[in-house]
Design an enzyme around this catalytic site. Sequence first.
Site, PDB file in Angstrom:
ATOM      1  N   SER A 198       5.051  -0.705   3.568  1.00 23.87           N
ATOM      2  CA  SER A 198       5.262  -2.074   4.056  1.00 23.87           C
ATOM      3  C   SER A 198       5.476  -3.360   3.218  1.00 23.87           C
ATOM      4  O   SER A 198       4.395  -3.309   2.562  1.00 23.87           O
ATOM      5  CB  SER A 198       4.274  -2.467   5.117  1.00 23.87           C
ATOM      6  OG  SER A 198       4.193  -1.624   6.249  1.00 23.87           O
ATOM      7  N   GLU A 218      -2.438  11.062  17.917  1.00 28.92           N
ATOM      8  CA  GLU A 218      -2.761  12.445  17.793  1.00 28.92           C
ATOM      9  C   GLU A 218      -3.715  12.698  16.690  1.00 28.92           C
ATOM     10  O   GLU A 218      -4.676  13.588  17.067  1.00 28.92           O
ATOM     11  CB  GLU A 218      -1.616  13.602  17.692  1.00 28.92           C
ATOM     12  CG  GLU A 218      -0.570  13.523  18.947  1.00 28.92           C
ATOM     13  CD  GLU A 218       0.271  12.435  19.007  1.00 28.92           C
ATOM     14  OE1 GLU A 218       0.426  11.670  17.998  1.00 28.92           O
ATOM     15  OE2 GLU A 218       0.518  11.894  20.023  1.00 28.92           O
ATOM     16  N   GLN A 266       0.856  -1.255   0.028  1.00 31.45           N
ATOM     17  CA  GLN A 266      -0.023   0.048   0.097  1.00 31.45           C
ATOM     18  C   GLN A 266       0.871   1.438  -0.048  1.00 31.45           C
ATOM     19  O   GLN A 266       1.555   1.562   1.009  1.00 31.45           O
ATOM     20  CB  GLN A 266      -0.895  -0.010   1.268  1.00 31.45           C
ATOM     21  CG  GLN A 266      -1.828   0.619   1.475  1.00 31.45           C
ATOM     22  CD  GLN A 266      -2.842   0.587   2.468  1.00 31.45           C
ATOM     23  OE1 GLN A 266      -3.081  -0.689   3.002  1.00 31.45           O
ATOM     24  NE2 GLN A 266      -2.870   1.580   3.562  1.00 31.45           N
ATOM     25  N   GLY A 267       0.799   1.835  -1.148  1.00 28.07           N
ATOM     26  CA  GLY A 267       1.864   3.057  -1.153  1.00 28.07           C
ATOM     27  C   GLY A 267       1.078   4.439  -1.253  1.00 28.07           C
ATOM     28  O   GLY A 267       0.797   5.109  -1.978  1.00 28.07           O
ATOM     29  N   SER A 321       1.952   6.761   2.043  1.00 28.90           N
ATOM     30  CA  SER A 321       2.755   7.833   2.768  1.00 28.90           C
ATOM     31  C   SER A 321       3.914   8.185   1.710  1.00 28.90           C
ATOM     32  O   SER A 321       4.379   7.339   1.045  1.00 28.90           O
ATOM     33  CB  SER A 321       3.284   7.415   3.809  1.00 28.90           C
ATOM     34  OG  SER A 321       2.436   6.870   4.752  1.00 28.90           O
ATOM     35  N   GLU A 353     -10.040  -2.000   7.850  1.00 37.36           N
ATOM     36  CA  GLU A 353      -8.786  -2.085   8.894  1.00 37.36           C
ATOM     37  C   GLU A 353      -9.459  -2.121  10.322  1.00 37.36           C
ATOM     38  O   GLU A 353      -8.987  -2.848  11.163  1.00 37.36           O
ATOM     39  CB  GLU A 353      -7.937  -0.811   8.499  1.00 37.36           C
ATOM     40  CG  GLU A 353      -6.806  -0.836   9.362  1.00 37.36           C
ATOM     41  CD  GLU A 353      -6.309   0.572   9.582  1.00 37.36           C
ATOM     42  OE1 GLU A 353      -5.377   0.873   8.902  1.00 37.36           O
ATOM     43  OE2 GLU A 353      -6.655   1.247  10.454  1.00 37.36           O
TER      44      GLU A 353
HETATM   45  C1  FAD Z   1       5.323   0.027  11.069  1.00 36.93           C
HETATM   46  C2  FAD Z   1       4.790   0.980  10.129  1.00 36.93           C
HETATM   47  C3  FAD Z   1       4.205   0.707   8.893  1.00 36.93           C
HETATM   48  C4  FAD Z   1       3.968   1.422   7.829  1.00 36.93           C
HETATM   49  N1  FAD Z   1       3.349   0.876   6.818  1.00 36.93           N
HETATM   50  C5  FAD Z   1       2.988   1.685   5.771  1.00 36.93           C
HETATM   51  C6  FAD Z   1       2.323   1.334   4.634  1.00 36.93           C
HETATM   52  O1  FAD Z   1       2.629   0.239   4.355  1.00 36.93           O
HETATM   53  N2  FAD Z   1       2.003   2.194   3.653  1.00 36.93           N
HETATM   54  C7  FAD Z   1       2.128   3.735   3.943  1.00 36.93           C
HETATM   55  O2  FAD Z   1       1.534   4.299   2.932  1.00 36.93           O
HETATM   56  N3  FAD Z   1       2.050   4.168   4.942  1.00 36.93           N
HETATM   57  C8  FAD Z   1       2.829   3.184   6.105  1.00 36.93           C
HETATM   58  N4  FAD Z   1       3.229   3.600   7.065  1.00 36.93           N
HETATM   59  C9  FAD Z   1       3.588   5.311   7.338  1.00 36.93           C
HETATM   60  C10 FAD Z   1       2.309   5.813   8.446  1.00 36.93           C
HETATM   61  O3  FAD Z   1       1.132   5.536   7.867  1.00 36.93           O
HETATM   62  C11 FAD Z   1       2.920   7.042   8.703  1.00 36.93           C
HETATM   63  O4  FAD Z   1       3.955   6.854   9.545  1.00 36.93           O
HETATM   64  C12 FAD Z   1       1.849   7.637   9.627  1.00 36.93           C
HETATM   65  O5  FAD Z   1       0.766   8.249   8.613  1.00 36.93           O
HETATM   66  C13 FAD Z   1       2.457   9.080  10.367  1.00 36.93           C
HETATM   67  O6  FAD Z   1       3.224   9.917   9.253  1.00 36.93           O
HETATM   68  P1  FAD Z   1       4.861  10.402   9.886  1.00 36.93           P
HETATM   69  O7  FAD Z   1       5.314   9.256  10.268  1.00 36.93           O
HETATM   70  O8  FAD Z   1       5.204  11.289   8.382  1.00 36.93           O
HETATM   71  O9  FAD Z   1       4.552  11.363  10.947  1.00 36.93           O
HETATM   72  P2  FAD Z   1       4.173  12.719  10.753  1.00 36.93           P
HETATM   73  O10 FAD Z   1       2.793  13.161  10.128  1.00 36.93           O
HETATM   74  O11 FAD Z   1       5.481  13.743  10.584  1.00 36.93           O
HETATM   75  O12 FAD Z   1       4.021  13.040  12.467  1.00 36.93           O
HETATM   76  C14 FAD Z   1       5.232  13.427  13.322  1.00 36.93           C
HETATM   77  C15 FAD Z   1       4.345  13.529  14.645  1.00 36.93           C
HETATM   78  O13 FAD Z   1       3.611  14.915  14.445  1.00 36.93           O
HETATM   79  C16 FAD Z   1       2.020  14.698  14.926  1.00 36.93           C
HETATM   80  N5  FAD Z   1       1.423  15.393  14.187  1.00 36.93           N
HETATM   81  C17 FAD Z   1       1.341  15.679  12.825  1.00 36.93           C
HETATM   82  N6  FAD Z   1       0.098  16.251  12.307  1.00 36.93           N
HETATM   83  C18 FAD Z   1      -0.612  16.542  13.630  1.00 36.93           C
HETATM   84  C19 FAD Z   1      -1.551  17.326  13.853  1.00 36.93           C
HETATM   85  N7  FAD Z   1      -2.448  17.890  12.838  1.00 36.93           N
HETATM   86  N8  FAD Z   1      -2.175  17.423  14.979  1.00 36.93           N
HETATM   87  C20 FAD Z   1      -1.309  16.654  16.065  1.00 36.93           C
HETATM   88  N9  FAD Z   1      -0.130  16.169  15.997  1.00 36.93           N
HETATM   89  C21 FAD Z   1       0.206  15.978  14.829  1.00 36.93           C
HETATM   90  C22 FAD Z   1       1.969  13.208  14.826  1.00 36.93           C
HETATM   91  O14 FAD Z   1       0.768  12.437  15.640  1.00 36.93           O
HETATM   92  C23 FAD Z   1       3.390  12.681  15.135  1.00 36.93           C
HETATM   93  O15 FAD Z   1       3.459  12.471  16.532  1.00 36.93           O
HETATM   94  C24 FAD Z   1       3.874   2.748   8.081  1.00 36.93           C
HETATM   95  C25 FAD Z   1       4.552   3.414   9.321  1.00 36.93           C
HETATM   96  C26 FAD Z   1       4.865   2.294  10.399  1.00 36.93           C
HETATM   97  C27 FAD Z   1       5.277   2.909  11.552  1.00 36.93           C
END
Ligand code: FAD
Lengths: 376, 291
Positions: A157, A359, A122-123, A125, A240
Amino acid sequence: MDIAACRLRLTDHLDEFADEYAPTFQGAGTLTQQLEQLSKVKALLWEHGFAQWGWPERVGGSGGPAMLRAMVGEEIVARDLVVAGFFSMTETLAPTLIEFASPDVAARFVPRILSGSEMWCQGFSEPNAGSDLASLSCRAVPDEDGWVINGQKLWTSLSQFSQRCLLLARTGTPESRHRGITAFFLDMDTPGITVRPVAIMSGNAEFAEVFFDDVAVPDARRLGEVDGGWSVAMTLLPFERSTAFWHRTAFLWSRLDRIVADDPKDDRAAYLIGEAFTALHALRSRSLATLQRLDRGETLGPETSIDKVLMATAEQKVFDVARTLFPGLMETGDDADAQQWRDEFLYSRAATIYGGTGEIQRNIIARRLLDLGDER
Amino acid sequence: MNLTPDDRSTLAQSLRGTLDPTADPLDNDAALVELGWHDMVESGPDAVGVVFEVLGMTGSSSTVLDDVVAVAAGLEPGSTVGLPRWGSAERPTTIALGSARLDTQRLAGLRPVAGIDPELGFVECDASLLLFGDEDRWPAVVTAARAAIGAWLFGMARAMLEMARTHAVDRTQFGRPIGSFQAVRHKLADVHVAIEAADPALAAVGNGTLDSDLARVLAGQAAAVASMHCQQILAGVGFTEEHGFHRYMKRAMFVDGLFGTTSSICAELGRGLLRDNSVPRTVQLQAHAPR
Ligand SMILES: Cc1cc2nc3c(=O)[nH]c(=O)nc-3n(C[C@H](O)[C@H](O)[C@H](O)COP(=O)(O)OP(=O)(O)OC[C@H]3O[C@@H](n4cnc5c(N)ncnc54)[C@H](O)[C@@H]3O)c2cc1C
């Protein structure tokens, strides 16, 4: 179809074929072993007709309510036959195809997902689009043969093991946000796709960065309308948060079983185990109510953010309790058992990150469920 | 007897019109009896749950927990029964808690418990002054009481959330409603989650001891989270005697110790799992909602 009767048929089968289903390794195993085991279990379930339960006949299923899938996954996960999160990916991918692909495309590809002959990823992010998914910038531009894709995905993933990828790409202007996104599914062996595996903190290279460099995709691989990709992404969510969550509760329950079976000699044991049990009970009760609403044909919406928070809370609680009651195991242990507890503890830290962070869930609850108006 | 969602809201509505938060416990009791309380308490945990939830939400005082205990103990509703001492779930043999039904004017050896919530009108007295029913019924008494207390605490948690939510929308600082600050929003969201976590568990208390204990713990946790976060959001005004918040918060503290505290019941649950060396699957897949 009666869930209890179906469950009995399945558990009889799993008992009878226990040796065939059993993993060939101890403890968690390596990622490669886990994925081989996953394909094996899915293939066996398909061969014996159980993987078809709860899926529509037009995509190779044998019909019946989605609750059957919740039950099948629960039994498989409770026996520790597969990694719950990997097994449940079917629950988000297949419904998306069923809803948005043409009938013949869905009929061709869904059985491959159900039978474990193909892995999908699933692409969504990107480096600059995590929580703010609507800001994604990986572009799809139309040409005479279909679409050309350029950009990058991140943390996809299992993409390095996948045959296909469900992708969200920008088709509108950069400012169009969720109104200018289109969904596709691509073959991962298309020229121009480069996958760079990224290890998660437990050491397994479980996700990857995926680069798209002039990747040609036929229009037949588009899912839903042009610029209609946001609603494709949103249909994943109810699944989900229902069937897949039910599978995960079975995993957490089995880990609490292990803690209890160890009979930890610690004054805090009873209280901590009681707390974890209570958190699991809250999660299961909520999750059942959500499955029942799905079963009645209700549309699931922002209220499933509560399910998500309860899931993350229960998961982290169970592993926090394990860490407290098994002192040093995760920090100093090196046998298969310790390795598995450590990996699963570390993975539990992601429960408040993936699928919408803790959050973001609280933002949704505040705005949509408590009606607090806009944030500043 | 199972109530439909419609039955529940009709009943809740009439209870809201009946219960008076400023009235003495015995006056509210009389009003409840007129509404058919004695039939409700014999009909099972559904109607009892609604009554206690509304007691909690309206902040009204009453002694109807006595009747829940009486019926489970095989005694007549209206009996003057005894409760365990605060924090305990043991059947009392020496000192017990009695309700405002005990006539403090006529009986000697009573200590009125003012404590943190004098309006409830509890007394401490010798257990011999009170009825407890058969000893072998005591586990059923604890189960029924905890289901009712869970609903009571749940109602208080909901009332506290509603107060804090309203305040967050109405109160302006820095030129905008405080409900637009994320720190405030997330606290309210956490209270909401805790309340929603207890809700389906409370609907299942009719299934028996384990479900009743689990629901009671979840409701206690909801009341505790609500007390902490809602107080913080209400800030200065919520710290005053004039504002209604303190009554709920104090009552939640007091009620938390009837038939065991949230944390003692939690430990009790854990001891049960360790003793049986198994974790019961309390919730099973089924197509239809219990409610
Ligand atoms: C194990 C794992 C598997 C994953 N698998 C996939 C996958 O298969 N496909 C895919 O597409 N993605 C995948 N992801 C990505 C996942 O969806 C993102 O990590 C997630 O959406 C958060 O984005 P970010 O890591 O960029 O954090 P950010 O969005 O940069 O957030 C950083 C911090 O800021 C906080 N924050 C951000 N915006 C706000 C707001 N408006 N209010 C308050 N706090 C805020 C967040 O809560 C977090 O604590 C995976 C992630 C993990 C950890």
